[in-house]
Design an enzyme around this catalytic site. Sequence first.
Site, PDB file in Angstrom:
ATOM      1  N   ALA A 266       0.848  -1.184   0.000  1.00 13.95           N
ATOM      2  CA  ALA A 266       0.000   0.000   0.000  1.00 13.95           C
ATOM      3  C   ALA A 266       0.885   1.237   0.000  1.00 13.95           C
ATOM      4  CB  ALA A 266      -0.896   0.020   1.236  1.00 13.95           C
ATOM      5  N   GLU A 268       1.035   5.511   1.220  1.00 10.80           N
ATOM      6  CA  GLU A 268       0.455   6.497   2.134  1.00 10.80           C
ATOM      7  C   GLU A 268       0.222   7.881   1.529  1.00 10.80           C
ATOM      8  OE1 GLU A 268       3.653   5.222   2.356  1.00 10.80           O
ATOM      9  OE2 GLU A 268       5.051   6.773   3.014  1.00 10.80           O
ATOM     10  N   GLU A 302      -0.366   2.736   7.034  1.00  7.35           N
ATOM     11  CA  GLU A 302      -0.481   3.834   6.061  1.00  7.35           C
ATOM     12  C   GLU A 302      -1.113   5.057   6.723  1.00  7.35           C
ATOM     13  OE1 GLU A 302       1.270   3.221   3.606  1.00  7.35           O
ATOM     14  OE2 GLU A 302       1.283   1.041   3.735  1.00  7.35           O
ATOM     15  N   GLU A 324       9.841   4.739   7.815  1.00  8.48           N
ATOM     16  CA  GLU A 324       9.377   3.344   7.769  1.00  8.48           C
ATOM     17  C   GLU A 324       9.629   2.598   9.081  1.00  8.48           C
ATOM     18  OE1 GLU A 324       7.315   2.626   5.808  1.00  8.48           O
ATOM     19  OE2 GLU A 324       7.637   3.887   4.051  1.00  8.48           O
TER      20      GLU A 324
HETATM   21  N1  B3K Z   1       5.875   3.793   1.557  1.00  8.97           N
HETATM   22  C1  B3K Z   1       5.336   2.715   0.795  1.00  8.97           C
HETATM   23  C2  B3K Z   1       6.351   1.916   0.079  1.00  8.97           C
HETATM   24  C3  B3K Z   1       6.756   2.452  -1.224  1.00  8.97           C
HETATM   25  C4  B3K Z   1       7.632   1.498  -1.968  1.00  8.97           C
HETATM   26  C5  B3K Z   1       8.189   2.123  -3.161  1.00  8.97           C
HETATM   27  N2  B3K Z   1       8.937   1.221  -4.002  1.00  8.97           N
HETATM   28  C6  B3K Z   1       4.497   1.804   1.622  1.00  8.97           C
HETATM   29  C7  B3K Z   1       4.741   1.854   3.062  1.00  8.97           C
HETATM   30  O1  B3K Z   1       5.776   1.533   3.570  1.00  8.97           O
HETATM   31  O2  B3K Z   1       3.869   2.276   3.754  1.00  8.97           O
HETATM   32 ZN    ZN Z   2       5.492   2.567   5.335  1.00  7.41          ZN
END
Ligand code: B3K
Ligand code: ZN
Length: 874
Positions: A266, A268, A302, A324
């Site tokens: 997913a 965000e 998210e 993250e």
């Molecule tokens: N931030 C996105 C991940 C994006 C990946 C790009 N290749 C999902 C998450 O960690 O919430």
């Molecule tokens: Zn994330």
Amino acid sequence: MKDAQPKAIYLNDYREPDFRIDTTELTFALEEDSTLVSSKLVMQRNQNAENNAALVLHGQELELLSVSVDGKLLAPEQYEVGEETLTIATLPERFVLEIQNRIYPHKNTALEGLYRSGGMYCTQCEAEGFRRITYYLDRPDVMSVFTTHIIADAEKYPVMLSNGNLIDEQQLDGKRKVSWHDPHKKPAYLFALVAGDLLCSSDEFVTMSGRKVDLRIFVEPQNIDKTEYALDALKRSMRWDEEVYGREYDLDIFMIVAVDDFNMGAMENKGLNIFNSSCVLANPATATDAAYQRIEAIVAHEYFHNWSGNRVTCRDWFQLSLKEGFTVFRDASFSADMHSATVKRIEDANIMRTVQFAEDGGPMAHPVQPDSFIEISNFYTVTIYEKGAEVVGMIRKILGTEGFRKGSDLYFERHDGQAVTIYDFVAAMEDANGVDLTLFKRWYKQAGTPRVSAESVYDAAAQTLTLTLRQMCPDTPGQTGKLPMWIPVQLGLIGGDGQDMAVNVEPASAWTADSQVLHLTEAEQTFVFHGVTEQPVLSLFRDFSAPVKVECEQSNEELLFLLQNDSDGFNRWDAGQRLMLNWIRSAADSQFELTDDARNAFASLLADESLDPAMVSYLLTLPSEAYIAEFSDVVDPAAIHKARKAVQLALAESLQAEFIACYQRLRSDASYQPVAADMAARSLKNLALSYWVKADASGLQQAERQYTAADNMTDQMAALVATVNSGDRAQAQTLLDRFYAQWSGDALVVNQWLSVQAGSAEMGTADYIRSLLQHPAFDWRNPNKVRSVIGAFANQALVHFHATDGSGYELLADAVLRLNEANPQIASRLLGPLTKWKRLVPAQSQLMKAQLERIMAQGNLSKDVYEVVSKSLI
Ligand code: B3K
Ligand code: ZN
């Protein structure tokens, strides 16, 4: 691959952008075969940057139509179009830049930028996908206020969405134009657009300050009966973030859109989260409890990004774990609060030990804050996410819950609206608590899994226990001679009565009594525990207090004692896993018998109705083959498979009556509810069934009865899996056929059907996988299907992936080469299992290496695949 050899990008080369973009106004005309993008950027030079630098915008695969500055069209000699850039040399201090370009979403198979999924348009911009939409400063430290207009056929695309709030809607003969405005400045990676013929489920949430927020989940019409749980999880997440972190939502509307073709789980995007449909859609008939829990966690993750990621974002992609790691930590705490904290800890430690430790020990090992990368998409890893979360968790262990909250409050307040670094996060934690975390920061810079060994000596006369702890962290690619880390060791000393002893520790400064944490900060340290009235059993690294490998000699009797008595649930499980690992090691000749003590201990766990059934289910689950591999010096997949099977059979046979009794006790005729207590009961019931099936033919009959009677996917799937893994191929095929006949119209369920077969040691041979790839349900363009077949095979059916003729490796390499150009991210992700080649027994190792070399020899490798393969072959 455009360059002969793609270049690495270094953290040390970071410098501020030369220009800022105050506002961004985008217009998308969605036409039959292409999309016209017009952008209007109000820009200024960055006062901190070099004077008179040229403006270099990012862009990939764009058809440039026009460029103008302050309303004047530029002549072609006034700008330069490179392979991935647009450069304008002469510009004033402040100016308005307008660009028109065309893109081809229908041809976009990489699923980055603007693309089509089924009948709809959607976007994925993180990390560097926005540059496939238009020329831009596509870097997270350039934050801008976005307004988006979408013009499209009103009939085909009745729903048109972007970030922020809807500000205008107009009919333009046959077409419709909608406009969205997001008042919060953001980097381009958080931009999103969706257009399609979608239905939506709505709800509302009243924030802690009394503001009403509309909640909407948009889906393709056939999925409208699968949105309830995600909406519920969203509301619980919003409330939880207010209560636990004091964070309130900041727009009038929060939207989620489910799409079938998506590279990860997913995304965000501000106010408009886009989800892989497998991570948001559920109803009892189609989704398992595990899927429900995944949906709850990802919806929360998210949503939590709205603060940890969006309001406060990353300065550059080396800081990825800033958002993250912290957000995974936040979603893990949320899940712990919704279900069982101990079980969540077990699940997380399992992932760390099987996947992250393997990454740390392989060619792609990197620190939580990497120093360099070739392709950032390769760094959305378990190290950045899960180890990053563990590091945040250790900060909380060190500061305590209250101190940690003070730190997070200061972080959000100090950096709201900014793009910052991991060290800004640590500095907020330090400043709010008056502590110095300098030493602790090594966790962010040193790759590799530290090893901690423990030796203890008991002195009965002095009533002391002397504990010596030593730490070392192995070399990893590009990093040698690591320094000691600050390792919080949560521990207990257990007396013969099974109770924790009250102790004093010397030096007292290294011990936090409230949380039972010993602070190990040097390569070797000796601690003396006083008041130890009898020889204790040591319980180290309770609650998985640090992501380390522990070396501590303990006999099977001591492990059994810990399994039965430890006040720390996590360590009860850990002791059981260590005990089972010992059994599996001793069963190398495929023979194994349980001792009476062990049998009785497990029997009483199964019968103990006071225990959380989800916990008991984990206590009785054998370590996976991947887990066992990670605890082996040289990995022999065939031997691991045989030995594990022998132990499994011994458990199944010697506890058969207990498993049946447990199964019967937990059976329920009540209708399915996706609530914690019921999920826990189902997990133990279905574990008992899986053992019963192994022990006796009556188990297989019971599995079929359960399969037929099930009104929910959890029970139906558990019965199917137990049958597939029973080894009765005819019965397995009967149920698989029945399952497909029932569910062939539901893509998400069919994916589960594919992965049960592909991931099974009983079925998933390379030949069988090749036949699944020909099945009408399979589609190379859909990442979920690729993961369900190839991913399940290479990560779960280890005994077949590692077939001695190398057929499994060849199959994986074929898949990587096939996807290399069409979808580099997915191709690169599939490579994971092959990168572990150095750990395998020599014959397998050589076969794996040969496939990596075959890939390397292909001319046209994407940056993604090139980086992983080239680093693996060093
Ligand atoms: N931030 C996105 C991940 C994006 C990946 C790009 N290749 C999902 C998450 O960690 O919430
Ligand atoms: Zn994330």
